[in-house]
Structures are given as C-alpha cells and as structure tokens.
Design a protein around this motif. Structure first.
Motif, PDB file in Angstrom:
ATOM      1  N   GLN A   1       0.833  -1.188   0.000  1.00  0.00           N
ATOM      2  CA  GLN A   1       0.000   0.000   0.000  1.00  0.00           C
ATOM      3  C   GLN A   1       0.878   1.252   0.000  1.00  0.00           C
ATOM      4  O   GLN A   1       1.749   1.415   0.847  1.00  0.00           O
ATOM      5  CB  GLN A   1      -0.916   0.010   1.226  1.00  0.00           C
ATOM      6  CG  GLN A   1      -1.992  -1.067   1.220  1.00  0.00           C
ATOM      7  CD  GLN A   1      -2.965  -0.884   0.073  1.00  0.00           C
ATOM      8  OE1 GLN A   1      -3.335   0.235  -0.285  1.00  0.00           O
ATOM      9  NE2 GLN A   1      -3.401  -1.992  -0.509  1.00  0.00           N
ATOM     10  N   LEU A   2       0.635   2.127  -0.960  1.00  0.00           N
ATOM     11  CA  LEU A   2       1.389   3.369  -1.092  1.00  0.00           C
ATOM     12  C   LEU A   2       0.417   4.511  -1.362  1.00  0.00           C
ATOM     13  O   LEU A   2      -0.766   4.289  -1.613  1.00  0.00           O
ATOM     14  CB  LEU A   2       2.390   3.279  -2.246  1.00  0.00           C
ATOM     15  CG  LEU A   2       3.417   2.151  -2.221  1.00  0.00           C
ATOM     16  CD1 LEU A   2       4.209   2.139  -3.526  1.00  0.00           C
ATOM     17  CD2 LEU A   2       4.361   2.302  -1.036  1.00  0.00           C
ATOM     18  N   ILE A   3       0.948   5.727  -1.335  1.00  0.00           N
ATOM     19  CA  ILE A   3       0.209   6.864  -1.846  1.00  0.00           C
ATOM     20  C   ILE A   3       1.022   7.475  -2.985  1.00  0.00           C
ATOM     21  O   ILE A   3       2.255   7.432  -2.967  1.00  0.00           O
ATOM     22  CB  ILE A   3      -0.088   7.921  -0.767  1.00  0.00           C
ATOM     23  CG1 ILE A   3       1.198   8.432  -0.116  1.00  0.00           C
ATOM     24  CG2 ILE A   3      -1.054   7.378   0.260  1.00  0.00           C
ATOM     25  CD1 ILE A   3       0.968   9.599   0.841  1.00  0.00           C
ATOM     26  N   GLU A   4       0.315   7.982  -3.981  1.00  0.00           N
ATOM     27  CA  GLU A   4       0.970   8.624  -5.117  1.00  0.00           C
ATOM     28  C   GLU A   4       0.532  10.078  -5.182  1.00  0.00           C
ATOM     29  O   GLU A   4      -0.657  10.381  -5.072  1.00  0.00           O
ATOM     30  CB  GLU A   4       0.620   7.899  -6.412  1.00  0.00           C
ATOM     31  CG  GLU A   4       1.341   8.459  -7.631  1.00  0.00           C
ATOM     32  CD  GLU A   4       1.161   7.569  -8.847  1.00  0.00           C
ATOM     33  OE1 GLU A   4       1.797   6.496  -8.883  1.00  0.00           O
ATOM     34  OE2 GLU A   4       0.371   7.948  -9.738  1.00  0.00           O
ATOM     35  N   LEU A   5       1.497  10.963  -5.351  1.00  0.00           N
ATOM     36  CA  LEU A   5       1.237  12.394  -5.376  1.00  0.00           C
ATOM     37  C   LEU A   5       1.307  12.914  -6.807  1.00  0.00           C
ATOM     38  O   LEU A   5       2.248  12.606  -7.536  1.00  0.00           O
ATOM     39  CB  LEU A   5       2.262  13.144  -4.523  1.00  0.00           C
ATOM     40  CG  LEU A   5       2.541  12.589  -3.126  1.00  0.00           C
ATOM     41  CD1 LEU A   5       3.588  13.451  -2.437  1.00  0.00           C
ATOM     42  CD2 LEU A   5       1.273  12.493  -2.301  1.00  0.00           C
ATOM     43  N   ARG A   6       0.317  13.672  -7.188  1.00  0.00           N
ATOM     44  CA  ARG A   6       0.313  14.370  -8.472  1.00  0.00           C
ATOM     45  C   ARG A   6      -0.059  15.825  -8.199  1.00  0.00           C
ATOM     46  O   ARG A   6      -0.740  16.136  -7.219  1.00  0.00           O
ATOM     47  CB  ARG A   6      -0.709  13.750  -9.430  1.00  0.00           C
ATOM     48  CG  ARG A   6      -0.501  12.270  -9.696  1.00  0.00           C
ATOM     49  CD  ARG A   6       0.552  12.028 -10.754  1.00  0.00           C
ATOM     50  NE  ARG A   6       0.791  10.604 -10.973  1.00  0.00           N
ATOM     51  CZ  ARG A   6       1.463  10.111 -12.006  1.00  0.00           C
ATOM     52  NH1 ARG A   6       1.969  10.945 -12.899  1.00  0.00           N
ATOM     53  NH2 ARG A   6       1.652   8.811 -12.134  1.00  0.00           N
ATOM     54  N   SER A   7       0.367  16.717  -9.078  1.00  0.00           N
ATOM     55  CA  SER A   7       0.061  18.130  -8.877  1.00  0.00           C
ATOM     56  C   SER A   7      -0.231  18.802 -10.208  1.00  0.00           C
ATOM     57  O   SER A   7       0.136  18.299 -11.277  1.00  0.00           O
ATOM     58  CB  SER A   7       1.230  18.839  -8.177  1.00  0.00           C
ATOM     59  OG  SER A   7       2.363  18.863  -9.016  1.00  0.00           O
ATOM     60  N   ARG A   8      -0.882  19.945 -10.123  1.00  0.00           N
ATOM     61  CA  ARG A   8      -1.216  20.691 -11.341  1.00  0.00           C
ATOM     62  C   ARG A   8       0.009  21.385 -11.925  1.00  0.00           C
ATOM     63  O   ARG A   8       0.102  21.581 -13.124  1.00  0.00           O
ATOM     64  CB  ARG A   8      -2.298  21.736 -11.035  1.00  0.00           C
ATOM     65  CG  ARG A   8      -3.632  21.131 -10.606  1.00  0.00           C
ATOM     66  CD  ARG A   8      -4.670  22.230 -10.412  1.00  0.00           C
ATOM     67  NE  ARG A   8      -5.959  21.684  -9.999  1.00  0.00           N
ATOM     68  CZ  ARG A   8      -6.277  21.463  -8.735  1.00  0.00           C
ATOM     69  NH1 ARG A   8      -5.408  21.719  -7.774  1.00  0.00           N
ATOM     70  NH2 ARG A   8      -7.465  20.971  -8.423  1.00  0.00           N
ATOM     71  N   THR A   9       0.945  21.757 -11.068  1.00  0.00           N
ATOM     72  CA  THR A   9       2.129  22.474 -11.534  1.00  0.00           C
ATOM     73  C   THR A   9       3.392  21.815 -10.988  1.00  0.00           C
ATOM     74  O   THR A   9       3.373  21.224  -9.899  1.00  0.00           O
ATOM     75  CB  THR A   9       2.107  23.944 -11.076  1.00  0.00           C
ATOM     76  OG1 THR A   9       2.260  23.985  -9.645  1.00  0.00           O
ATOM     77  CG2 THR A   9       0.792  24.616 -11.465  1.00  0.00           C
TER      78      THR A   9
ATOM     79  N   GLY B   1      -2.294  21.451  -1.875  1.00  0.00           N
ATOM     80  CA  GLY B   1      -3.086  21.274  -3.081  1.00  0.00           C
ATOM     81  C   GLY B   1      -2.656  20.104  -3.931  1.00  0.00           C
ATOM     82  O   GLY B   1      -3.060  19.984  -5.093  1.00  0.00           O
ATOM     83  N   VAL B   2      -1.838  19.221  -3.369  1.00  0.00           N
ATOM     84  CA  VAL B   2      -1.363  18.053  -4.104  1.00  0.00           C
ATOM     85  C   VAL B   2      -2.446  16.976  -4.100  1.00  0.00           C
ATOM     86  O   VAL B   2      -3.077  16.720  -3.073  1.00  0.00           O
ATOM     87  CB  VAL B   2      -0.069  17.503  -3.471  1.00  0.00           C
ATOM     88  CG1 VAL B   2       0.370  16.223  -4.155  1.00  0.00           C
ATOM     89  CG2 VAL B   2       1.032  18.549  -3.556  1.00  0.00           C
ATOM     90  N   LYS B   3      -2.663  16.331  -5.231  1.00  0.00           N
ATOM     91  CA  LYS B   3      -3.629  15.232  -5.318  1.00  0.00           C
ATOM     92  C   LYS B   3      -2.977  13.966  -4.758  1.00  0.00           C
ATOM     93  O   LYS B   3      -1.891  13.571  -5.179  1.00  0.00           O
ATOM     94  CB  LYS B   3      -4.061  14.995  -6.767  1.00  0.00           C
ATOM     95  CG  LYS B   3      -5.067  13.860  -6.915  1.00  0.00           C
ATOM     96  CD  LYS B   3      -5.452  13.638  -8.366  1.00  0.00           C
ATOM     97  CE  LYS B   3      -6.424  12.479  -8.515  1.00  0.00           C
ATOM     98  NZ  LYS B   3      -6.768  12.223  -9.934  1.00  0.00           N
ATOM     99  N   ILE B   4      -3.642  13.315  -3.822  1.00  0.00           N
ATOM    100  CA  ILE B   4      -3.125  12.115  -3.167  1.00  0.00           C
ATOM    101  C   ILE B   4      -4.009  10.931  -3.543  1.00  0.00           C
ATOM    102  O   ILE B   4      -5.224  10.969  -3.327  1.00  0.00           O
ATOM    103  CB  ILE B   4      -3.088  12.282  -1.637  1.00  0.00           C
ATOM    104  CG1 ILE B   4      -2.258  13.506  -1.253  1.00  0.00           C
ATOM    105  CG2 ILE B   4      -2.536  11.025  -0.977  1.00  0.00           C
ATOM    106  CD1 ILE B   4      -2.321  13.858   0.228  1.00  0.00           C
ATOM    107  N   THR B   5      -3.407   9.893  -4.094  1.00  0.00           N
ATOM    108  CA  THR B   5      -4.142   8.709  -4.508  1.00  0.00           C
ATOM    109  C   THR B   5      -3.561   7.475  -3.846  1.00  0.00           C
ATOM    110  O   THR B   5      -2.340   7.294  -3.821  1.00  0.00           O
ATOM    111  CB  THR B   5      -4.065   8.534  -6.041  1.00  0.00           C
ATOM    112  OG1 THR B   5      -4.555   9.721  -6.676  1.00  0.00           O
ATOM    113  CG2 THR B   5      -4.897   7.340  -6.496  1.00  0.00           C
ATOM    114  N   SER B   6      -4.411   6.638  -3.280  1.00  0.00           N
ATOM    115  CA  SER B   6      -3.969   5.371  -2.707  1.00  0.00           C
ATOM    116  C   SER B   6      -3.777   4.351  -3.820  1.00  0.00           C
ATOM    117  O   SER B   6      -4.646   4.201  -4.679  1.00  0.00           O
ATOM    118  CB  SER B   6      -4.995   4.841  -1.700  1.00  0.00           C
ATOM    119  OG  SER B   6      -5.108   5.710  -0.595  1.00  0.00           O
TER     120      SER B   6
END
Length: 205
Positions: free
Chosen positions: A86-94, A135-140
């Motif tokens: 189990q991890l989290i992945e971070l994505r961002s708009r910029t 404001g970072v998108k966090i996805t499991s």
C-alpha cells in the motif's frame, strides 16, 4: 548453509547481491517476494516461493531492489521480486507544487520514489495532511515500492545498474510487478481488475 544439531539443512545464507541480475537461460534456485521493509531488513530470515529457507548474512547494508539476485553461500542465485504494498501517489497541477511537496517529504526524511510526474511514498497521516494543504492530489495505490537510495545504496548498485535490461523470466501466479520494471510504466486503472496485477488506485476523499 546453516545446519541444526542433527545435520539437517536449515537455511541457506545470502552473502552477496548481484544488482539487476539477468538470469538468461539459467534458472534461479528460488525467488523471494519481499516488500521494501523486508528487502532492507538486516538478518532477515525468509522462504522462497519454492520453499528454500534463506537467511540474509550480507557484509554491509545494501538497498535491495526488485530485479536483484541474492548470492547464496553455495554459489546459487535467488531472484528478488519487489512485492506490491500500500502506497500513496502524489500528483500536482504544476511542477512547483510537486517541488514543494518533495521538500516537505525530504525534511521529514521519508523514503520516496520519484516519478517523471509524481512521487510515491508509504502512507503517513501527518505528511498527507501537509501535502493536502499544498493542493497536491493524493491517490492510494497498491504496487511495488522502489524509493530513491542513499549513498550506500548507490555504491552497492552503480556497477551493475547502468545500461541494463530487465530480465524477463516469468513468475506465474505472483501478483506483483515484474523485475525492475519502471514504476512509471504502469497505467492507472479505475475498472475492476479481477485478479490482474495492475496498480490499484483509490483517490482519497
């Protein structure tokens, strides 16, 4: 190999590592499927998928990665596969938001895997609160974890990790990523996987 008082073989000792080893036509003696913590646990005692008992007896700390091979004390090799976790992945708009997230992760000395357009790390409620405020998108997700290594990891792997191909022998029945495949090669899927070993993504609320 270690032996008990009656002379019965107890376990083989892993005494060295071949980084990103290619087996070619040769078959490994066994395969171990380990998560990040176990791959870097000194003195680990574990069993391969075919039942071989193995004890880590490495001379120095080494960041063991999926696709490496353990060298046993009798010369045989054991394939290392990074288990999904189990991890989290971070994505961002910029890019700037992702850089700020990386600074927060680094200041806490958390293990992190850097992707071309994101970052992966193990779940941590405290850092997730900070990252969400940025404001970072966090996805499991569920996938193997291959974080950036320190100096000791670089010195242990540099001699083999350049210009290598990933070995392609099959591990039927294992729900994990194949050896050394780049983490960013995996596509995100929102449909039911039905047992397929894709990454599993679950956006946080």
């Amino acid at each position: 190999m270690s032996r008990d008082v009656e002379g019965t073989t107890v376990m083989a000792r892993a005494i060295a590592v071949k980084a990103q080893h290619e087996f070619g036509a040769a078959m490994p003696a066994d395969t171990v499927v380990l998560d990040f913590a176990d791959r870097n646990r000194p003195g680990l005692k574990t069993s391969g998928v075919r039942g071989l008992a193995i004890e880590f007896d490495l001379p120095e700390a080494i960041m063991l990665r999926g696709g490496d091979a353990l060298v046993l004390d009798d010369g045989r090799l054991v394939d290392v596969v990074a288990a999904p976790e189990q991890l989290i992945e971070l994505r961002s708009r910029t890019p700037g938001d992702l850089v700020r997230a990386a600074l927060q992760i680094g200041s806490r000395h958390l293990a992190a895997q850097v992707l071309p357009n994101g970052i992966r790390l193990r779940p941590d409620a405290a850092i997730e609160t900070v990252l969400a405020a940025l404001g970072v998108k966090i996805t499991s997700i569920e996938t193997s974890f291959d974080p950036e290594g320190g100096a000791y990891a670089a010195s242990a792997h540099d001699h083999d990790h350049h210009d290598h191909d990933h070995h392609g022998h099959d591990h039927a029945g294992h729900g994990h990523e194949a050896h050394g495949h780049k983490a960013d090669d995996h596509k995100h899927h929102d449909h039911d996987h039905g047992g397929h070993d894709h990454d599993h993504h679950h956006p946080h609320d």
